[in-house]
Design a protein around this motif. Structure first.
Motif, PDB file in Angstrom:
ATOM      1  N   GLU A   1     -13.482  71.063  66.351  1.00 52.14           N
ATOM      2  CA  GLU A   1     -13.982  69.406  66.364  1.00 52.14           C
ATOM      3  C   GLU A   1     -12.396  69.538  67.163  1.00 52.14           C
ATOM      4  N   GLY A   2     -12.809  67.957  68.331  1.00 48.85           N
ATOM      5  CA  GLY A   2     -11.199  68.059  68.645  1.00 48.85           C
ATOM      6  C   GLY A   2     -10.535  67.123  68.315  1.00 48.85           C
ATOM      7  N   SER A   3     -10.692  66.622  67.197  1.00 48.49           N
ATOM      8  CA  SER A   3     -10.183  66.168  66.235  1.00 48.49           C
ATOM      9  C   SER A   3      -8.620  66.802  65.287  1.00 48.49           C
ATOM     10  N   VAL A   4      -9.174  68.751  66.069  1.00 51.80           N
ATOM     11  CA  VAL A   4      -8.175  69.569  64.581  1.00 51.80           C
ATOM     12  C   VAL A   4      -6.695  69.835  65.438  1.00 51.80           C
ATOM     13  N   TRP A   5      -7.892  69.841  66.593  1.00 49.17           N
ATOM     14  CA  TRP A   5      -6.349  70.542  67.903  1.00 49.17           C
ATOM     15  C   TRP A   5      -5.624  68.887  67.929  1.00 49.17           C
ATOM     16  N   GLU A   6      -5.974  67.965  68.221  1.00 46.93           N
ATOM     17  CA  GLU A   6      -5.318  66.575  68.218  1.00 46.93           C
ATOM     18  C   GLU A   6      -3.747  66.129  66.967  1.00 46.93           C
ATOM     19  N   ALA A   7      -4.998  66.652  66.128  1.00 42.51           N
ATOM     20  CA  ALA A   7      -3.951  66.760  64.959  1.00 42.51           C
ATOM     21  C   ALA A   7      -2.664  68.087  64.497  1.00 42.51           C
ATOM     22  N   ALA A   8      -3.191  68.814  65.749  1.00 45.27           N
ATOM     23  CA  ALA A   8      -2.614  69.989  65.455  1.00 45.27           C
ATOM     24  C   ALA A   8      -1.348  70.230  66.428  1.00 45.27           C
ATOM     25  N   GLU A   9      -1.202  69.294  67.789  1.00 43.64           N
ATOM     26  CA  GLU A   9      -0.313  69.141  68.100  1.00 43.64           C
ATOM     27  C   GLU A   9       0.986  67.564  67.503  1.00 43.64           C
ATOM     28  N   HIS A  10      -0.500  66.873  67.149  1.00 42.77           N
ATOM     29  CA  HIS A  10       0.537  65.914  67.010  1.00 42.77           C
ATOM     30  C   HIS A  10       1.768  66.726  65.297  1.00 42.77           C
TER      31      HIS A  10
ATOM     32  N   VAL B   1      -0.062  52.888  74.573  1.00 46.77           N
ATOM     33  CA  VAL B   1      -0.388  51.903  75.143  1.00 46.77           C
ATOM     34  C   VAL B   1      -0.016  50.709  74.769  1.00 46.77           C
ATOM     35  N   GLY B   2       1.357  51.309  74.255  1.00 47.78           N
ATOM     36  CA  GLY B   2       1.751  49.851  73.206  1.00 47.78           C
ATOM     37  C   GLY B   2       2.973  48.672  74.092  1.00 47.78           C
ATOM     38  N   ASP B   3       2.978  49.359  75.534  1.00 45.78           N
ATOM     39  CA  ASP B   3       2.900  48.355  76.783  1.00 45.78           C
ATOM     40  C   ASP B   3       2.115  47.395  76.562  1.00 45.78           C
ATOM     41  N   SER B   4       1.259  47.529  76.687  1.00 46.22           N
ATOM     42  CA  SER B   4      -0.456  46.800  76.543  1.00 46.22           C
ATOM     43  C   SER B   4      -0.573  46.532  75.231  1.00 46.22           C
ATOM     44  N   THR B   5      -0.909  47.029  74.367  1.00 47.17           N
ATOM     45  CA  THR B   5      -0.939  46.290  72.827  1.00 47.17           C
ATOM     46  C   THR B   5       0.606  45.485  72.352  1.00 47.17           C
ATOM     47  N   ARG B   6       1.434  45.834  73.410  1.00 47.67           N
ATOM     48  CA  ARG B   6       2.638  44.671  73.016  1.00 47.67           C
ATOM     49  C   ARG B   6       2.813  45.491  71.147  1.00 47.67           C
ATOM     50  N   THR B   7       2.428  46.495  70.880  1.00 52.59           N
ATOM     51  CA  THR B   7       2.895  47.086  70.038  1.00 52.59           C
ATOM     52  C   THR B   7       4.775  48.054  69.925  1.00 52.59           C
ATOM     53  N   GLU B   8       5.129  47.418  71.259  1.00 51.84           N
ATOM     54  CA  GLU B   8       6.139  48.638  71.593  1.00 51.84           C
ATOM     55  C   GLU B   8       7.109  47.328  71.067  1.00 51.84           C
ATOM     56  N   ALA B   9       7.101  45.643  70.853  1.00 51.28           N
ATOM     57  CA  ALA B   9       8.568  45.498  69.970  1.00 51.28           C
ATOM     58  C   ALA B   9       8.478  45.161  68.570  1.00 51.28           C
ATOM     59  N   PHE B  10       7.266  46.071  68.022  1.00 48.78           N
ATOM     60  CA  PHE B  10       7.350  46.827  66.180  1.00 48.78           C
ATOM     61  C   PHE B  10       8.766  48.512  67.150  1.00 48.78           C
TER      62      PHE B  10
ATOM     63  N   GLU C   1       4.385  57.524  67.139  1.00 46.09           N
ATOM     64  CA  GLU C   1       3.952  57.491  68.956  1.00 46.09           C
ATOM     65  C   GLU C   1       2.583  58.081  67.988  1.00 46.09           C
ATOM     66  N   CYS C   2       1.529  57.893  68.540  1.00 49.42           N
ATOM     67  CA  CYS C   2      -0.159  59.287  68.681  1.00 49.42           C
ATOM     68  C   CYS C   2      -0.711  59.152  69.789  1.00 49.42           C
ATOM     69  N   TYR C   3       0.089  59.199  70.777  1.00 48.29           N
ATOM     70  CA  TYR C   3       0.308  59.313  72.250  1.00 48.29           C
ATOM     71  C   TYR C   3      -1.993  58.779  72.849  1.00 48.29           C
ATOM     72  N   ILE C   4      -2.276  59.539  73.673  1.00 48.00           N
ATOM     73  CA  ILE C   4      -3.404  59.387  73.811  1.00 48.00           C
ATOM     74  C   ILE C   4      -4.500  60.318  73.035  1.00 48.00           C
ATOM     75  N   ALA C   5      -4.418  60.330  71.807  1.00 48.35           N
ATOM     76  CA  ALA C   5      -5.409  60.869  70.193  1.00 48.35           C
ATOM     77  C   ALA C   5      -5.503  60.111  69.662  1.00 48.35           C
ATOM     78  N   GLU C   6      -6.917  58.972  70.171  1.00 47.43           N
ATOM     79  CA  GLU C   6      -6.971  58.130  69.468  1.00 47.43           C
ATOM     80  C   GLU C   6      -8.233  58.234  67.880  1.00 47.43           C
ATOM     81  N   GLN C   7      -8.347  59.321  67.416  1.00 53.39           N
ATOM     82  CA  GLN C   7      -8.993  59.844  66.663  1.00 53.39           C
ATOM     83  C   GLN C   7      -7.983  60.241  65.187  1.00 53.39           C
ATOM     84  N   GLU C   8      -6.825  61.043  65.995  1.00 53.13           N
ATOM     85  CA  GLU C   8      -5.099  61.270  64.742  1.00 53.13           C
ATOM     86  C   GLU C   8      -5.085  60.012  65.043  1.00 53.13           C
ATOM     87  N   MET C   9      -5.023  59.372  64.831  1.00 55.26           N
ATOM     88  CA  MET C   9      -4.244  57.460  64.881  1.00 55.26           C
ATOM     89  C   MET C   9      -4.970  57.372  63.816  1.00 55.26           C
TER      90      MET C   9
END
Length: 615
Positions: A152-161, A332-341, A351-359
């Protein structure tokens, strides 16, 4: 326990796994038997836990990522005295706490629901992040994985995070038993193949004979002493270990043993060994108090503000008022505006980067530790993580998801960036709350309201600016709506949410110029939906037009229809939605092409009223 005692404990776990599956007539005993030595050594020598106080802040955390091996987990619970033998043999029966795959809804020692493979390690990363960065506690997170799920790709998203965050409080124990559901796994018993992959992501790896209790003991000690890196223990095991008829044989996955009594005798018979798990060290809970003053940002009526901007400011303000709020973003914090938080509460931003499953998984792990997570990305990209959202619901996890850039109204970026399925996806999740604000002040209120809800909560925000139509002190209860236009002479009702509210208001003006009074309902709470207001509108106007920047299946129109499923007559209804495949165009052009702009709404409303008069 010494070597002989650990071996005996492992045999007990095997026997009890066989007994539980035999009593149920189903289950996965062979997958449990392969990992019995791994679990025996863990609970007897390394795991620190108070089973009478599962919320103890010093407790280690265990996640059974290979959730189908639940007989092993429940057998371990019996060995530590958390369940008795009668309950063990209630496995998979109606009303039993011991389900086919474990869930925290029924068992207080389970951190997260598992069973959809590839999710345990990503959630474990979230729990480890809490311990390392937020709680600053010394507890360890142990995740037992199967070798099959490493596809599963999600395992490797987790491994990198995990490696990026230097989570040396996290240990993945991989039960490399060679066999999957239908046959051999991709890499079989090639431990080095798995080691190379984990090492490439920055993990410390240990290869071990998974049936040598002394080697396992040393490996756990090495993992606990490793600094700056997570550790993966790769254990070579045999599926069905200890019973010749099933050991390392294909075609026996997910089945009770053919002759349970004979197998139990071969394993040395039932035992009743009791394990005294190490007590957790003294620790104090560092969670901030949930209660706090939320000073919502305020905007004046008539200002032009994008709801994504309002969300960002509101989340930062909520973080100032509540120390238990955390935020996660998919780069995508500059677009979602979570950068304010992030700017105001960097210690609680992930910051989870482009890894939505891990996020989403990390949000579930953080929620399991008592935090209130807001996980944010484009609405379209949350579809990647839908299985994690589904499993979050099964866990009973309280997570907030925010999808920005929804609908064709985003304009020129085209359909790959347009969330047009998200309302349906989130409405289908058990116990979910789905919100779609149309202006800045409404958004700010709903952001805070989400924190007090149960289960999975979803907020849909928009990219473009829209006029503020509500005052800053307006109240927006979950499950409510707002009637923006109403009179005794209304001949139809326009039901909208988000960007289409403003189009509906303009359409009502156009209809009035043609002598047709139209009621306008802002259905900001898509789930739960305000049935009473919709039913009253149907009774008083007779005709409804729903308009949504979403595909017609499963969104606002279907939510409105739900209000009329109690046997009462369904009103005359026209549903306007995005039915074609959009291309690139300006936001106004997109709304017009989809037939959901003011002109289209007015035309549909006028035709509906005319047809009602003729009939």
């Amino acid at each position: 326990m010494n070597t002989a005692e650990l071996t005996e404990l492992a045999q007990q776990l095997r026997v009890d796994s066989v007994r539980a599956a035999a009593a149920a007539g189903s289950g996965h005993p062979t997958s449990s038997m392969s990992a019995a030595d791994l679990v025996a050594v863990l609970i007897a020598r390394h795991f620190r836990y108070d089973f009478d106080r599962p919320a103890h802040p010093g407790n280690d955390r265990f996640v059974l990522s290979k959730g189908h091996a639940s007989p092993l987990l429940y057998s371990a619970y019996k060995a530590v005295g958390a369940v008795d033998d009668d309950e063990l043999l209630s496995f998979r029966k109606l009303g039993s706490r011991l389900e086919g795959h474990p869930t925290p809804r029924r068992l207080p020692w389970v951190e997260t629901a598992t069973g959809s493979l590839g999710q345990g390690l990503p959630v474990g990363v979230g729990i480890a992040l809490s311990g390392k960065r937020l709680e600053r506690s010394g507890y360890r997170v142990w995740v037992l994985c199967g070798d099959s799920e490493l596809a599963e790709g999600s395992v490797w998203e987790a491994a990198e995070h995990a490696a990026y965050e230097h989570l040396d409080n996290l240990t993945a124990i991989v039960d490399v038993n060679r066999l999957g559901q239908r046959g051999p796994t991709r890499h079989g018993h090639d431990l080095d193949a798995y080691a190379r992959r984990f090492q490439a992501f920055g993990w410390h790896t240990i290869e071990v004979d998974g049936h040598d209790v002394d080697a396992i003991d040393r490996a756990y000690g090495e993992a606990a002493s490793t600094v700056g890196q997570p550790t993966a223990i790769l254990a070579r095991t045999l599926k069905g270990k200890g019973v010749e008829a099933v050991q390392d044989r294909e075609g026996l996955h997910g089945k009770p043993l053919p002759d349970a009594d004979e197998a139990i005798a071969e394993l040395g018979g039932p035992r009743d060994i009791r394990v005294q798990v190490q007590e957790p060290p003294a620790a104090r809970m560092l969670h901030a108090v949930r209660a706090g003053h939320y000073e919502a940002p305020r905007w004046d009526k008539g200002e032009e503000v994008a709801t994504r901007n309002a969300f960002g400011e509101a989340l930062a303000a909520l973080g100032s008022g509540r120390g238990d709020v955390v935020a996660l973003d998919g780069e995508v914090g500059d677009s979602t505006r979570t950068e304010a938080f992030a700017k105001e509460h960097a210690e609680r931003y992930f910051e989870c980067y482009i890894a939505e499953q891990e996020m989403v998984a990390a949000a579930v792990g953080l929620a399991a530790r008592g935090w209130v997570p807001y996980a944010c990305t484009f609405a379209a990209f949350l579809t990647r993580a839908h299985d994690f959202v589904r499993m979050a619901s099964i866990s009973g996890a309280g997570i907030n998801l925010v999808g920005s850039h929804a609908g064709v109204a985003i304009g020129q970026d085209g359909p790959s960036q347009m969330g047009l399925e998200d309302l349906a996806m989130m409405r289908a999740v058990h116990g979910s709350t789905v919100l779609y604000p149309c202006d800045a002040n409404q958004t700010a209120q709903l952001v805070a309201a989400m924190a007090g809800c149960e289960g999975v909560r979803y907020l849909r925000t928009s990219r473009g600016e829209s006029p503020v139509i509500y005052g800053p002190d307006e109240d927006f209860p979950i499950g409510g709506s707002k009637v923006l236009r109403s009179s005794a002479d209304d001949r139809l009702t326009l039901v909208a949410a988000g960007v289409t509210v403003h189009e509906a208001l303009a359409a009502a003006d156009a209809l009035e110029r043609d002598g047709i009074r139209a009621r306008v309902v802002d259905l900001y709470s898509v789930k739960p939906v305000d049935r009473l207001t919709l039913r009253r509108a149907a009774e008083e106007t007779g005709c409804l037009v729903t308009v949504e920047d979403h595909h017609e299946e499963g969104g606002l129109g279907d939510a409105v229809l739900d209000a009329f499923l109690d046997g009462r007559p369904v009103p005359r209804l026209v549903r306007l939605a995005v039915r074609g495949m959009p291309g690139s165009a300006s936001p106004d052009e997109q709304l017009h092409a989809a037939g959901i702009d003011a002109e289209s709404i007015a035309a549909a409303g006028k035709l509906l009223v005319e047809e009602a008069v003729v009939s």
